[in-house]
Design a protein around this motif. Structure first.
Motif, PDB file in Angstrom:
ATOM      1  N   MET A   1       0.808  -1.230   0.000  1.00  0.00           N
ATOM      2  CA  MET A   1       0.000   0.000   0.000  1.00  0.00           C
ATOM      3  C   MET A   1       0.832   1.266   0.000  1.00  0.00           C
ATOM      4  O   MET A   1       0.495   2.259   0.649  1.00  0.00           O
ATOM      5  CB  MET A   1      -0.978  -0.023   1.165  1.00  0.00           C
ATOM      6  CG  MET A   1      -1.905  -1.235   1.104  1.00  0.00           C
ATOM      7  SD  MET A   1      -3.014  -1.322   2.487  1.00  0.00           S
ATOM      8  CE  MET A   1      -3.146  -3.097   2.702  1.00  0.00           C
TER       9      MET A   1
ATOM     10  N   SER B   1       2.363   4.608  -2.047  1.00  0.00           N
ATOM     11  CA  SER B   1       1.859   5.447  -3.141  1.00  0.00           C
ATOM     12  C   SER B   1       2.970   6.348  -3.661  1.00  0.00           C
ATOM     13  O   SER B   1       3.943   6.646  -2.961  1.00  0.00           O
ATOM     14  CB  SER B   1       0.661   6.297  -2.710  1.00  0.00           C
ATOM     15  OG  SER B   1       1.084   7.440  -1.988  1.00  0.00           O
TER      16      SER B   1
ATOM     17  N   GLN C   1      -6.373   3.585   0.163  1.00  0.00           N
ATOM     18  CA  GLN C   1      -6.404   2.699  -0.997  1.00  0.00           C
ATOM     19  C   GLN C   1      -7.685   1.874  -1.047  1.00  0.00           C
ATOM     20  O   GLN C   1      -8.370   1.835  -2.079  1.00  0.00           O
ATOM     21  CB  GLN C   1      -5.184   1.773  -1.035  1.00  0.00           C
ATOM     22  CG  GLN C   1      -5.149   0.938  -2.318  1.00  0.00           C
ATOM     23  CD  GLN C   1      -3.870   0.148  -2.487  1.00  0.00           C
ATOM     24  OE1 GLN C   1      -2.984   0.156  -1.630  1.00  0.00           O
ATOM     25  NE2 GLN C   1      -3.747  -0.549  -3.603  1.00  0.00           N
TER      26      GLN C   1
ATOM     27  N   TYR D   1     -10.938   2.189  -3.685  1.00  0.00           N
ATOM     28  CA  TYR D   1     -11.550   1.105  -4.475  1.00  0.00           C
ATOM     29  C   TYR D   1     -13.067   1.128  -4.299  1.00  0.00           C
ATOM     30  O   TYR D   1     -13.825   1.025  -5.281  1.00  0.00           O
ATOM     31  CB  TYR D   1     -10.969  -0.237  -4.029  1.00  0.00           C
ATOM     32  CG  TYR D   1     -11.651  -1.431  -4.651  1.00  0.00           C
ATOM     33  CD1 TYR D   1     -11.313  -1.871  -5.930  1.00  0.00           C
ATOM     34  CD2 TYR D   1     -12.647  -2.123  -3.963  1.00  0.00           C
ATOM     35  CE1 TYR D   1     -11.945  -2.968  -6.499  1.00  0.00           C
ATOM     36  CE2 TYR D   1     -13.282  -3.219  -4.529  1.00  0.00           C
ATOM     37  CZ  TYR D   1     -12.928  -3.636  -5.801  1.00  0.00           C
ATOM     38  OH  TYR D   1     -13.556  -4.725  -6.368  1.00  0.00           O
TER      39      TYR D   1
ATOM     40  N   ARG E   1      -2.638  10.395  -6.684  1.00  0.00           N
ATOM     41  CA  ARG E   1      -2.041   9.402  -5.788  1.00  0.00           C
ATOM     42  C   ARG E   1      -2.109   8.053  -6.475  1.00  0.00           C
ATOM     43  O   ARG E   1      -3.196   7.550  -6.778  1.00  0.00           O
ATOM     44  CB  ARG E   1      -2.778   9.387  -4.449  1.00  0.00           C
ATOM     45  CG  ARG E   1      -2.364   8.259  -3.531  1.00  0.00           C
ATOM     46  CD  ARG E   1      -2.710   8.540  -2.087  1.00  0.00           C
ATOM     47  NE  ARG E   1      -1.760   9.496  -1.525  1.00  0.00           N
ATOM     48  CZ  ARG E   1      -1.723   9.812  -0.223  1.00  0.00           C
ATOM     49  NH1 ARG E   1      -2.605   9.285   0.613  1.00  0.00           N
ATOM     50  NH2 ARG E   1      -0.828  10.655   0.231  1.00  0.00           N
TER      51      ARG E   1
ATOM     52  N   TYR F   1      -1.195   4.208  -6.206  1.00  0.00           N
ATOM     53  CA  TYR F   1      -0.853   3.149  -5.265  1.00  0.00           C
ATOM     54  C   TYR F   1      -0.173   2.001  -6.002  1.00  0.00           C
ATOM     55  O   TYR F   1      -0.537   1.670  -7.142  1.00  0.00           O
ATOM     56  CB  TYR F   1      -2.108   2.618  -4.582  1.00  0.00           C
ATOM     57  CG  TYR F   1      -2.860   3.653  -3.785  1.00  0.00           C
ATOM     58  CD1 TYR F   1      -2.602   3.856  -2.434  1.00  0.00           C
ATOM     59  CD2 TYR F   1      -3.851   4.435  -4.377  1.00  0.00           C
ATOM     60  CE1 TYR F   1      -3.299   4.803  -1.693  1.00  0.00           C
ATOM     61  CE2 TYR F   1      -4.555   5.382  -3.650  1.00  0.00           C
ATOM     62  CZ  TYR F   1      -4.272   5.567  -2.311  1.00  0.00           C
ATOM     63  OH  TYR F   1      -4.967   6.499  -1.592  1.00  0.00           O
TER      64      TYR F   1
ATOM     65  N   GLN G   1      -1.524  -0.229  -8.889  1.00  0.00           N
ATOM     66  CA  GLN G   1      -2.774  -0.893  -8.532  1.00  0.00           C
ATOM     67  C   GLN G   1      -4.001   0.010  -8.649  1.00  0.00           C
ATOM     68  O   GLN G   1      -5.070  -0.447  -9.055  1.00  0.00           O
ATOM     69  CB  GLN G   1      -2.678  -1.434  -7.091  1.00  0.00           C
ATOM     70  CG  GLN G   1      -1.648  -2.531  -6.924  1.00  0.00           C
ATOM     71  CD  GLN G   1      -1.527  -3.006  -5.496  1.00  0.00           C
ATOM     72  OE1 GLN G   1      -1.538  -2.212  -4.552  1.00  0.00           O
ATOM     73  NE2 GLN G   1      -1.388  -4.307  -5.313  1.00  0.00           N
ATOM     74  N   LEU G   2      -3.857   1.270  -8.275  1.00  0.00           N
ATOM     75  CA  LEU G   2      -5.018   2.165  -8.234  1.00  0.00           C
ATOM     76  C   LEU G   2      -4.531   3.604  -8.359  1.00  0.00           C
ATOM     77  O   LEU G   2      -3.443   3.940  -7.895  1.00  0.00           O
ATOM     78  CB  LEU G   2      -5.779   1.982  -6.908  1.00  0.00           C
ATOM     79  CG  LEU G   2      -7.119   2.710  -6.764  1.00  0.00           C
ATOM     80  CD1 LEU G   2      -8.175   2.085  -7.670  1.00  0.00           C
ATOM     81  CD2 LEU G   2      -7.600   2.673  -5.308  1.00  0.00           C
TER      82      LEU G   2
END
Length: 388
Positions: free
Chosen positions: A85, A87, A110, A114, A352, A354, A361-362
């Motif tokens: 996790m 960023s 995070q 989602y 941001r 991640y 991831q995101l």
């Protein structure tokens, strides 16, 4: 449409055990923005590439060798695992190029991000990401330490006074995610560890990044002896998130001397703003150039003790000279205009991104007005990003 109540309902639908929790008092009014930031797909590709490039740098033997002495001076050693996790926080310049503001091993939101995408029905930037991957990342962290997670893995989510943290709701959601995987998960103050509960894995949100405080020593000892898998941890912080690294990366020939190929070196140099130490012998030069600079501590988080060069007083400047500060090329936050009930308004935003290891991831945006992303701006807050 009430975003706060809709978001609370989303969390309770995803994690039914939260039905029993009073979330209304711990979800702030301006946590979620009603807006979405639209950007070209090229920005997403840039984010993926820079995350991969910096993690590849961190993994290289030459890079680790360069910091061997510093690692020893800090009393650290390689724990084997990395950091979940994390960023990479960016601004965008006028040419739509990402500019790295900081690498963050203490990144919030995070899993809530989602759920925000799900609530809004917006497509995820990384389409195959889900919270199950976050569980898989924890299993990988343990495996990197040569450990196999027990069926009823003992896991602690830690911070200082976690129930008093502004995003305590996030800890509640992680706790339910881990329980849904069959794990024995608890939210704990870091000072209460290893008394009645001895976790195998710790998700660390405590901001004593090098674990130097007297109250951190029990945790530091367990971490150094690999008695617990700590993630994020001081070793990863030193290699990627300490702002001194941004100074190092921009030194002439630093990357080339470590064997970084020309394409990756060019990408890193394009993305990382020029940075240098705030040394007293450079005071006249720095003061003369201050309007093009931003000053911030090397080992703090958020906007604590940060100064925009164009507005810093000479007294404040003299006070921070020689301290553990970084002078960084000022990259203004990009702006977008959104239609509010009071009419069109300009908002700033940052991105941001991640990641775990080299995988993005995101991506979220933080929308705000004023100087800092403080989640207090009406219509501001965390926002989805649509790449199209």
């Amino acid at each position: 449409m009430n975003l706060k109540s809709d978001f609370i309902q989303q969390l309770k639908a995803s994690y039914p055990a939260l039905q029993q929790k009073q979330l209304e008092d711990i979800v702030s009014e301006n946590l979620i923005s009603p807006f979405a930031v639209e950007l070209p797909p090229s920005v997403l590709k840039q984010a993926q590439d820079i995350v991969a490039a910096l993690f590849s740098l961190r993994e290289s033997k030459s890079y680790l060798g360069h910091y061997k002495k510093l690692i020893e001076e800090k009393g650290l050693k390689d724990p084997g695992n990395k950091s979940i996790m994390m960023s990479y926080d960016f601004h965008l310049d006028e040419n739509q190029n990402l500019k790295l503001i900081e690498v963050n091993t203490n990144a919030a939101f995070q899993i809530l991000g989602y759920e925000m995408y799900r609530m809004k029905g917006h497509p995820l930037p990384v389409t195959d990401f889900s919270p199950l991957e976050m569980g898989a990342n924890i299993r990988e962290e343990l495996a990197l330490q040569g450990k196999s997670p027990s069926q009823n893995l003992k896991i602690a989510i830690i911070d200082e006074a976690p129930s008093e943290q502004r995003l305590y709701v996030e800890f509640l959601v992680y706790n339910e995610l881990y329980k849904s995987l069959g794990w024995d998960s608890r939210i704990m103050d870091y000072r209460e560890l290893f008394q009645d509960f001895h976790p195998e894995f710790i998700y660390n949100r405590y901001t004593d990044f090098f674990l130097t405080a007297p109250t951190s020593q029990a945790l530091r000892e367990k971490f150094l002896n690999r008695e617990v898998c700590l993630s994020p941890n001081p070793y990863e912080y030193l290699l990627l998130a300490d702002k001194q690294r941004m100074i190092d990366w921009m030194q002439p020939n630093f990357l080339e001397n470590l064997g970084v190929d020309s394409e990756q070196a060019a990408l890193i140099r394009q993305t990382v703003p020029f940075s240098y130490d705030l040394r007293p012998e450079l005071s006249e030069q720095i003061w003369a150039e201050r309007k093009k600079l931003f000053f911030k501590p090397k080992n703090a988080f958020g906007s604590k003790l940060s100064y925009k060069g164009s507005s810093i007083s000479n007294k404040a400047f003299q006070d921070i000279l020689g301290q553990d500060m970084i002078a960084q090329e000022f990259v203004p936050a990009p702006e977008m205009t959104f239609e509010t009930p009071e009419g069109p308004q300009k908002f700033k935003f940052d991105l941001r991104c991640y990641a775990y290891q080299g995988r993005l991831q995101l991506v979220l945006a933080r929308i705000y007005q004023g100087q800092v992303t403080n989640l207090r701006t009406p219509y501001g807050g965390f926002a989805t990003v649509l790449f199209k």
